[in-house]
Design an enzyme around this catalytic site. Structure first.
Site, PDB file in Angstrom:
ATOM      1  N   GLU A 190     -79.480  30.113 -69.294  1.00  0.00           N
ATOM      2  CA  GLU A 190     -79.384  29.099 -68.252  1.00  0.00           C
ATOM      3  C   GLU A 190     -79.941  29.600 -66.923  1.00  0.00           C
ATOM      4  O   GLU A 190     -80.602  28.853 -66.196  1.00  0.00           O
ATOM      5  CB  GLU A 190     -77.935  28.641 -68.089  1.00  0.00           C
ATOM      6  CG  GLU A 190     -77.411  27.824 -69.254  1.00  0.00           C
ATOM      7  CD  GLU A 190     -78.166  26.517 -69.464  1.00  0.00           C
ATOM      8  OE1 GLU A 190     -78.769  26.003 -68.501  1.00  0.00           O
ATOM      9  OE2 GLU A 190     -78.167  26.009 -70.596  1.00  0.00           O
ATOM     10  N   CYS A 207     -85.924   6.935 -81.067  1.00  0.00           N
ATOM     11  CA  CYS A 207     -84.820   7.420 -80.241  1.00  0.00           C
ATOM     12  C   CYS A 207     -83.495   6.912 -80.794  1.00  0.00           C
ATOM     13  O   CYS A 207     -83.332   5.706 -81.023  1.00  0.00           O
ATOM     14  CB  CYS A 207     -84.988   6.951 -78.801  1.00  0.00           C
ATOM     15  SG  CYS A 207     -83.602   7.417 -77.727  1.00  0.00           S
ATOM     16  N   CYS A 235     -87.332  11.364 -75.118  1.00  0.00           N
ATOM     17  CA  CYS A 235     -87.268  10.606 -73.864  1.00  0.00           C
ATOM     18  C   CYS A 235     -88.028  11.371 -72.782  1.00  0.00           C
ATOM     19  O   CYS A 235     -87.493  11.757 -71.748  1.00  0.00           O
ATOM     20  CB  CYS A 235     -85.810  10.385 -73.463  1.00  0.00           C
ATOM     21  SG  CYS A 235     -85.559   9.105 -72.222  1.00  0.00           S
ATOM     22  N   TYR A 247     -74.145  23.157 -61.959  1.00  0.00           N
ATOM     23  CA  TYR A 247     -74.814  22.903 -63.233  1.00  0.00           C
ATOM     24  C   TYR A 247     -74.588  24.046 -64.221  1.00  0.00           C
ATOM     25  O   TYR A 247     -74.210  23.826 -65.374  1.00  0.00           O
ATOM     26  CB  TYR A 247     -76.320  22.688 -63.037  1.00  0.00           C
ATOM     27  CG  TYR A 247     -77.052  22.782 -64.356  1.00  0.00           C
ATOM     28  CD1 TYR A 247     -77.048  21.712 -65.245  1.00  0.00           C
ATOM     29  CD2 TYR A 247     -77.688  23.964 -64.740  1.00  0.00           C
ATOM     30  CE1 TYR A 247     -77.656  21.804 -66.483  1.00  0.00           C
ATOM     31  CE2 TYR A 247     -78.308  24.065 -65.977  1.00  0.00           C
ATOM     32  CZ  TYR A 247     -78.289  22.978 -66.837  1.00  0.00           C
ATOM     33  OH  TYR A 247     -78.890  23.085 -68.072  1.00  0.00           O
ATOM     34  N   CYS A 274     -89.644   5.737 -77.887  1.00  0.00           N
ATOM     35  CA  CYS A 274     -88.449   4.904 -78.037  1.00  0.00           C
ATOM     36  C   CYS A 274     -88.229   4.442 -79.480  1.00  0.00           C
ATOM     37  O   CYS A 274     -87.088   4.202 -79.885  1.00  0.00           O
ATOM     38  CB  CYS A 274     -88.543   3.688 -77.117  1.00  0.00           C
ATOM     39  SG  CYS A 274     -88.660   4.113 -75.355  1.00  0.00           S
ATOM     40  N   CYS A 323     -80.229   1.291 -74.699  1.00  0.00           N
ATOM     41  CA  CYS A 323     -80.993   1.677 -73.515  1.00  0.00           C
ATOM     42  C   CYS A 323     -81.421   0.436 -72.733  1.00  0.00           C
ATOM     43  O   CYS A 323     -82.220  -0.368 -73.215  1.00  0.00           O
ATOM     44  CB  CYS A 323     -82.220   2.497 -73.914  1.00  0.00           C
ATOM     45  SG  CYS A 323     -83.208   3.054 -72.507  1.00  0.00           S
ATOM     46  N   ASP A 359     -79.154  18.235 -66.349  1.00  0.00           N
ATOM     47  CA  ASP A 359     -80.401  18.840 -65.877  1.00  0.00           C
ATOM     48  C   ASP A 359     -81.444  17.735 -65.725  1.00  0.00           C
ATOM     49  O   ASP A 359     -81.123  16.540 -65.801  1.00  0.00           O
ATOM     50  CB  ASP A 359     -80.864  19.936 -66.828  1.00  0.00           C
ATOM     51  CG  ASP A 359     -81.273  19.408 -68.198  1.00  0.00           C
ATOM     52  OD1 ASP A 359     -81.131  18.197 -68.461  1.00  0.00           O
ATOM     53  OD2 ASP A 359     -81.753  20.219 -69.023  1.00  0.00           O
TER      54      ASP A 359
END
Length: 349
Positions: free
Chosen positions: A45, A208, A198, A128, A205, A214, A146
């Protein structure tokens, strides 16, 4: 949107399509009881902040091979760690990496704390990163947001507020989606969805797992999100670097101040990054002007004029002298390596 159904759909997708990453425990292994190593989660991270997965992989593998545990890293020499970090950029992260490792060694007996609040007390660990470690390493229901997650959430809810203003709103919406079950896998699934499906341009899409809930997809304007405020142009700064060598063949380096850009790193003596006109050299030598190198930092562009000398007789005592056996250009931060490469290509050392 039925949030529980959306989380289930996303986790089902992740179980099949999770990216294979060197710091990650696969969903199958996690289901079998393999727990992520918080050291590896934390390391990844920190490295991934403002850096791509592709750029981080080799650094992560090298760091964890050299220092397999947080105590190993805490016991490492600063200069060695900073040298291994060279090229990854944003060097304050490397300084905080060492500080954090030593706090964990000295104050937590070499064991990562398990709560987000305790994690956030560590050097270099913000909201975060603390959420990511708590969620991924300890499977706590913390919401991890993020850039990839911001994009996914902005499309799911069709958020009209532009970034960065929208960050608090997007975090609140993301919190409504975070499940109690498998929150660590869910956090990584959201990241993977943003990274592979995405995407910023031409989101896929049709495949997805969340397209059915969405809002932007239903409106047919998914590529418009997330909205972003216009960026301010970056200013350009100027500076001078002096790549020198003694008559005995030693490279003349200096350690930069601990605070500020490239803090604690080795580099070439030079000016502040504000001067456009050449000042007097920092010490006598047969200096030649070689031209410019350019580098872009987060907030500004830098034009660095490079000067080189091959027969310096009296370098200051504050400088660090390194012979060929002790000097590796790869240990330098990128902008200093650019200056070295220009000098090497123009002069016979």
């Amino acid at each position: 949107m039925k949030h529980e159904d959306a989380a289930t759909a996303l986790l089902d997708w992740y179980d099949t399509h999770a990216r294979v990453l060197p710091w990650r425990v696969s969903p199958a292994d996690r289901a079998a009881g393999v727990a992520p190593d918080p050291y590896r989660v934390w390391m990844s991270e920190i490295m991934l902040q403002q850096t791509t997965v592709a750029a981080v992989k080799s650094y992560f593998e090298r760091f964890t091979a050299l220092w397999p545990s947080v105590t190993d890293l805490a016991n490492a020499e600063d200069e060695r760690v900073m040298g291994e970090w060279a090229g990854l950029g944003y060097y304050a992260r490397a300084r905080n990496l060492l500080k954090c490792a030593r706090v964990i060694r000295d104050e937590f007996d070499g064991v990562f704390p398990r709560t987000r609040i305790a994690l956030q007390s560590l050097p270099g660990v913000g909201p975060y990163t603390s959420a990511a470690i708590a969620s991924i390493a300890f499977d706590l229901p913390e919401t991890v947001v993020d850039g990839n997650v911001e994009r996914v959430v902005s499309r799911l809810f069709r958020v009209e507020t532009p970034l960065p203003t929208a960050k608090p709103e997007l975090t609140e919406l993301a919190e409504t989606l975070t499940p109690i079950a498998r929150p660590g896998d869910y956090a990584q699934a959201m990241m993977d969805l943003g990274a592979t499906i995405c995407t910023p341009k031409s989101p896929a899409c049709g495949i997805c797992p969340l397209s059915y809930v969405c809002a932007a997809r239903h409106a047919g304007d998914q590529a418009r999100f997330p909205l972003k405020s216009p960026k301010k142009p970056k200013p350009t700064r100027h500076g001078h670097a002096y790549v020198g060598r003694t008559e005995a063949g030693e490279w003349i380096l200096e350690k930069r101040p601990e605070k500020g850009l490239l803090g604690g790193m080795m580099g070439w003596p030079g000016t502040e990054w504000q001067e456009a006109h050449p000042p007097a050299p920092p010490f006598p030598g047969d200096w030649q002007d070689l031209g410019e190198v350019r580098h872009t930092f987060t907030h500004f562009h830098l034009i660095l004029t490079v000067h080189a000398a091959t027969h310096v007789t009296k370098p200051p005592e504050t400088c660090v002298l390194k012979g060929n056996n002790a000097f590796q250009a790869s240990d330098l931060p990128t902008v200093m390596r650019k200056a070295f490469d220009l000098a090497l290509s123009n002069l016979e050392y």
